[in-house]
Design a protein around this motif. Structure first.
Motif, short mmCIF file in Angstrom:
data_model
loop_
_atom_site.label_atom_id
_atom_site.label_comp_id
_atom_site.label_asym_id
_atom_site.label_seq_id
_atom_site.Cartn_x
_atom_site.Cartn_y
_atom_site.Cartn_z
N LEU A 75 -21.40 -49.00 10.09
CA LEU A 75 -22.32 -48.24 9.25
C LEU A 75 -22.69 -46.94 9.95
O LEU A 75 -22.88 -46.91 11.17
N HIS A 76 -22.81 -45.85 9.17
CA HIS A 76 -23.14 -44.55 9.74
C HIS A 76 -24.00 -43.76 8.77
O HIS A 76 -23.80 -43.81 7.55
N VAL A 77 -24.95 -43.00 9.32
CA VAL A 77 -25.71 -42.03 8.54
C VAL A 77 -25.94 -40.81 9.43
O VAL A 77 -26.18 -40.94 10.64
N GLY A 78 -25.80 -39.63 8.85
CA GLY A 78 -25.99 -38.40 9.60
C GLY A 78 -26.75 -37.37 8.80
O GLY A 78 -26.72 -37.38 7.55
N TYR A 79 -27.45 -36.48 9.50
CA TYR A 79 -28.18 -35.41 8.85
C TYR A 79 -27.83 -34.10 9.54
O TYR A 79 -28.03 -33.95 10.75
N THR A 80 -27.28 -33.16 8.79
CA THR A 80 -26.89 -31.87 9.32
C THR A 80 -27.93 -30.83 8.94
O THR A 80 -28.16 -30.58 7.75
N LYS A 81 -28.57 -30.23 9.95
CA LYS A 81 -29.57 -29.20 9.73
C LYS A 81 -29.00 -27.86 10.16
O LYS A 81 -28.70 -27.65 11.33
N LEU A 82 -28.84 -26.97 9.21
CA LEU A 82 -28.23 -25.68 9.46
C LEU A 82 -29.28 -24.62 9.76
O LEU A 82 -30.38 -24.63 9.19
N ASP A 83 -28.94 -23.71 10.64
CA ASP A 83 -29.76 -22.52 10.85
C ASP A 83 -29.85 -21.75 9.53
O ASP A 83 -28.92 -21.77 8.72
N ASP A 84 -30.96 -21.09 9.30
CA ASP A 84 -31.14 -20.37 8.03
C ASP A 84 -29.99 -19.41 7.74
O ASP A 84 -29.56 -19.25 6.59
N GLU A 85 -29.44 -18.79 8.79
CA GLU A 85 -28.35 -17.85 8.59
C GLU A 85 -27.03 -18.54 8.31
O GLU A 85 -26.08 -17.93 7.83
N THR A 86 -26.93 -19.84 8.63
CA THR A 86 -25.71 -20.60 8.38
C THR A 86 -25.62 -21.07 6.94
O THR A 86 -24.53 -21.25 6.39
N LYS A 87 -26.77 -21.26 6.32
CA LYS A 87 -26.80 -21.77 4.95
C LYS A 87 -26.06 -20.81 4.01
O LYS A 87 -26.30 -19.61 4.04
N GLY A 88 -25.16 -21.37 3.23
CA GLY A 88 -24.37 -20.56 2.32
C GLY A 88 -23.03 -20.16 2.90
O GLY A 88 -22.16 -19.68 2.16
N LEU A 89 -22.81 -20.37 4.21
CA LEU A 89 -21.55 -19.99 4.84
C LEU A 89 -20.56 -21.15 4.91
O LEU A 89 -19.35 -20.95 4.77
N ILE A 90 -21.06 -22.37 5.16
CA ILE A 90 -20.18 -23.50 5.36
C ILE A 90 -19.43 -23.85 4.08
O ILE A 90 -18.23 -24.07 4.08
N TYR A 91 -20.11 -23.94 3.01
CA TYR A 91 -19.51 -24.11 1.69
C TYR A 91 -20.43 -23.43 0.69
O TYR A 91 -21.56 -23.07 1.01
N GLU A 92 -19.96 -23.21 -0.50
CA GLU A 92 -20.74 -22.47 -1.49
C GLU A 92 -22.09 -23.17 -1.76
O GLU A 92 -22.12 -24.34 -2.12
N GLY A 93 -23.16 -22.43 -1.54
CA GLY A 93 -24.49 -22.99 -1.76
C GLY A 93 -24.93 -23.97 -0.71
O GLY A 93 -25.83 -24.78 -0.94
N SER A 94 -24.29 -23.94 0.47
CA SER A 94 -24.56 -24.96 1.48
C SER A 94 -25.99 -24.93 1.99
O SER A 94 -26.62 -23.88 2.08
N ASP A 95 -26.50 -26.10 2.31
CA ASP A 95 -27.85 -26.30 2.80
C ASP A 95 -27.84 -27.52 3.71
O ASP A 95 -26.80 -28.15 3.92
N ASP A 96 -28.98 -27.88 4.29
CA ASP A 96 -29.08 -29.12 5.05
C ASP A 96 -28.64 -30.28 4.16
O ASP A 96 -28.91 -30.29 2.96
N TYR A 97 -27.96 -31.28 4.75
CA TYR A 97 -27.48 -32.37 3.90
C TYR A 97 -27.37 -33.67 4.68
O TYR A 97 -27.33 -33.69 5.91
N LEU A 98 -27.28 -34.76 3.94
CA LEU A 98 -27.15 -36.11 4.46
C LEU A 98 -25.75 -36.62 4.17
O LEU A 98 -25.21 -36.39 3.09
N ASP A 99 -25.15 -37.30 5.15
CA ASP A 99 -23.87 -37.97 4.91
C ASP A 99 -23.98 -39.41 5.39
O ASP A 99 -24.79 -39.73 6.26
N TYR A 100 -23.15 -40.27 4.83
CA TYR A 100 -23.20 -41.69 5.19
C TYR A 100 -21.84 -42.32 4.94
O TYR A 100 -21.00 -41.81 4.18
#
Length: 229
Positions: free
Chosen positions: A164-189
């Motif tokens: 089992l895995h859960v992760g939370y990615t917190k992006l710097d404000d300047e990174t948001k929108g660069l990783i993928y279109e409309g990107s923001d902090d997100y949860l993965d599992y």
């Protein structure tokens, strides 16, 4: 597009300096065929199959180093990811361990500016682990990110495990929108089952995120055949 991986600072030569030139206590190679390469909830191969493999070197002192590579597809000329990593793992108590590592992500088909590093600290408590990742130039951009991870491996039998895995990615404000279109902090599992069969390991892993309107982050199941030797 989403350009990221998994597990240095510079080269294996630098890693050897950390290890003091001692002889490897254990050397292991691995290879895997998968229906997709998913990292932090995002497909790295545009939802196509992946072949990956690597080498790990472990030392009596607790130091380790290695390399891992896979095909990738970001919708441009990038076709290969190579990871170099070095780390040091040791016991804090009889039941708690600490693993400190650094990873260099390399994309040979692109410019050096696409390469980036991550620095990782992970605590292990029996079958559970908790980690934090810091990247000063996340995914090759000139901005940072912090990733928090938690995992648990449940041994169903002596050879079969449920991971089992859960992760939370917190992006710097300047990174948001660069990783993928409309990107923001997100949860993965993810939740995965690994079973040995005929000398190989068979695994089925379900991945998901709370990212909306991004095809590469949709819920998906990935089947893999792997072998370590």
């Amino acid at each position: 597009r989403m350009k990221m991986n998994k597990r240095m600072i510079g080269t294996a030569a630098i890693a050897m300096l950390f290890c003091g030139g001692v002889s490897a206590n254990e050397v292991e190679a691995n290879i895997a065929l998968s229906t997709d390469y998913v990292f932090r909830g995002f497909s790295q191969t545009d939802e196509n199959p992946a072949i990956s493999g690597g080498f790990d070197y472990a030392f009596d002192s607790g130091f380790y180093l290695g390399t891992w590579a896979s095909n990738v597809d970001f919708g441009d000329d990038t076709s290969t990811e190579i990871d170099l990593y070095v780390g040091y793992a040791f016991d804090l108590t009889d039941s708690v361990s600490l693993d400190l590592s650094a990873v260099q992500f390399i994309y040979p088909d692109e410019t050096d500016s696409s390469n980036y590093e991550e620095y990782i600290a992970s605590l292990g408590f029996g079958d559970a682990s908790f980690g934090v990742v810091y990247s000063p130039e996340y995914a090759g951009f000139d901005t940072s990110a912090v990733i928090l991870n938690a995992g648990y491996s449940l041994g169903l039998t002596d050879t079969i495990s449920l991971d089992l895995h859960v992760g939370y990615t917190k992006l710097d404000d300047e990174t948001k929108g660069l990783i993928y279109e409309g990107s923001d902090d997100y949860l993965d599992y993810s939740i995965g089952l690994t079973v040995p069969f005929g000398g190989v390991d068979l695994s089925l892993v379900g991945y998901g995120t709370d990212v909306s309107d991004e095809k590469l982050a949709d819920d998906r199941a990935v089947f893999s055949i792997s072998k370590s030797f």
